[in-house]
Scaffold this active site. Sequence first.
Site, mmCIF file in Angstrom:
data_model
loop_
_atom_site.group_PDB
_atom_site.id
_atom_site.type_symbol
_atom_site.label_atom_id
_atom_site.label_comp_id
_atom_site.label_asym_id
_atom_site.label_seq_id
_atom_site.Cartn_x
_atom_site.Cartn_y
_atom_site.Cartn_z
ATOM 1 N N LYS A 225 57.267 37.572 39.487
ATOM 2 C CA LYS A 225 56.912 37.492 40.617
ATOM 3 C C LYS A 225 56.549 35.914 40.689
ATOM 4 O O LYS A 225 56.303 34.983 40.166
ATOM 5 C CB LYS A 225 56.117 38.035 41.426
ATOM 6 C CG LYS A 225 56.787 39.305 41.819
ATOM 7 C CD LYS A 225 56.185 40.175 43.110
ATOM 8 C CE LYS A 225 56.888 41.088 43.887
ATOM 9 N NZ LYS A 225 56.046 42.416 45.243
ATOM 10 N N ARG A 265 54.743 48.291 38.218
ATOM 11 C CA ARG A 265 56.194 48.253 39.187
ATOM 12 C C ARG A 265 56.567 46.883 37.926
ATOM 13 O O ARG A 265 56.168 46.082 38.343
ATOM 14 C CB ARG A 265 56.090 48.116 40.450
ATOM 15 C CG ARG A 265 57.957 48.554 40.653
ATOM 16 C CD ARG A 265 58.179 48.446 42.006
ATOM 17 N NE ARG A 265 59.658 48.600 42.798
ATOM 18 C CZ ARG A 265 60.563 47.140 42.476
ATOM 19 N NH1 ARG A 265 59.791 45.802 42.329
ATOM 20 N NH2 ARG A 265 61.665 47.524 42.453
#
Length: 301
Positions: A225, A265
């Site tokens: 991210k 994840r």
Amino acid sequence: MSKQSGRGRVAGLPEWDRCAVMGVVNVTPDSFSDGGRWFDTAAAVKHGLALVEEGADLVDVGGESTRPGATRVDEAEELRRVIPVVRGLASEGVTVSVDTMRACVAEQALAAGARLVNDVSGGLADPAMIPVVAHAGAPFVVMHWRGFLEGGNVRGVYADVVAEVIDELHARVDAVLAGGISPDRVVVDPGLGFSKDAEHDLVLLSHLDRLLGLGHPLLVAASRKRFLGRVLAGPGGAPPPARERDAATAAVSALAAHAGAWAVRVHEVRATADAVRVARAVEGARTDSARAADNGAEGAR
């Protein structure tokens, strides 16, 4: 309560003795990290199986990009992308999660063999989602969400990001429970990167203990991210591309596992699978050491 016992288990899913690793299969042409690489059904199934070989405990299949600015696909296209991949992986014995905000997609994915619904809107995007999941008796991931990101970073303003995310997640969990989903099938996710700046994401990661105070297993989805790109770039530097953030992702995975997260994840599984196993070994050594010290103190009495 130890971190390991506090990690919790999710009814309806296997029980792991450590933080689980959820591998990502994006069946999309436009995901921020790997859009288009697994768009073909056969390639997506093959990739999911490869993630399991590398150490994934479950595989999260999604057919709609949730990156900032992404345009939503229609329901028929999402179904076309997702259902054959879910069916193909489930038929190979893979524990499959479906990443969707649509009740119809969740319902058909569960019928095709998915065992978990991962809804980044926590049931807010589709009012039919919670009844569908409750009726199926499936586990459900409730993520912190403040709206669709077509316009960029929607409402990413916080006076106290940890307190506000916890309060908003608590309210959402209450709604999910009121809708009939069993408490032992609810997972919470702080929604890193969703309506949050890099500073917000880092503060949330530093307070995972408070998120665990919600009383439900915690999923941490930090993989590749933007905030990791900002950290790696340093002041004034250019963030590295998403696929060059996997070592940083594994570092977050180790921190999350140590803090007591139920699962992480990730897009690249092998490094994170190693990281969570090392974190578990360190936890075990600490527990053994504490037990030996207690036994020694008891024997000296």
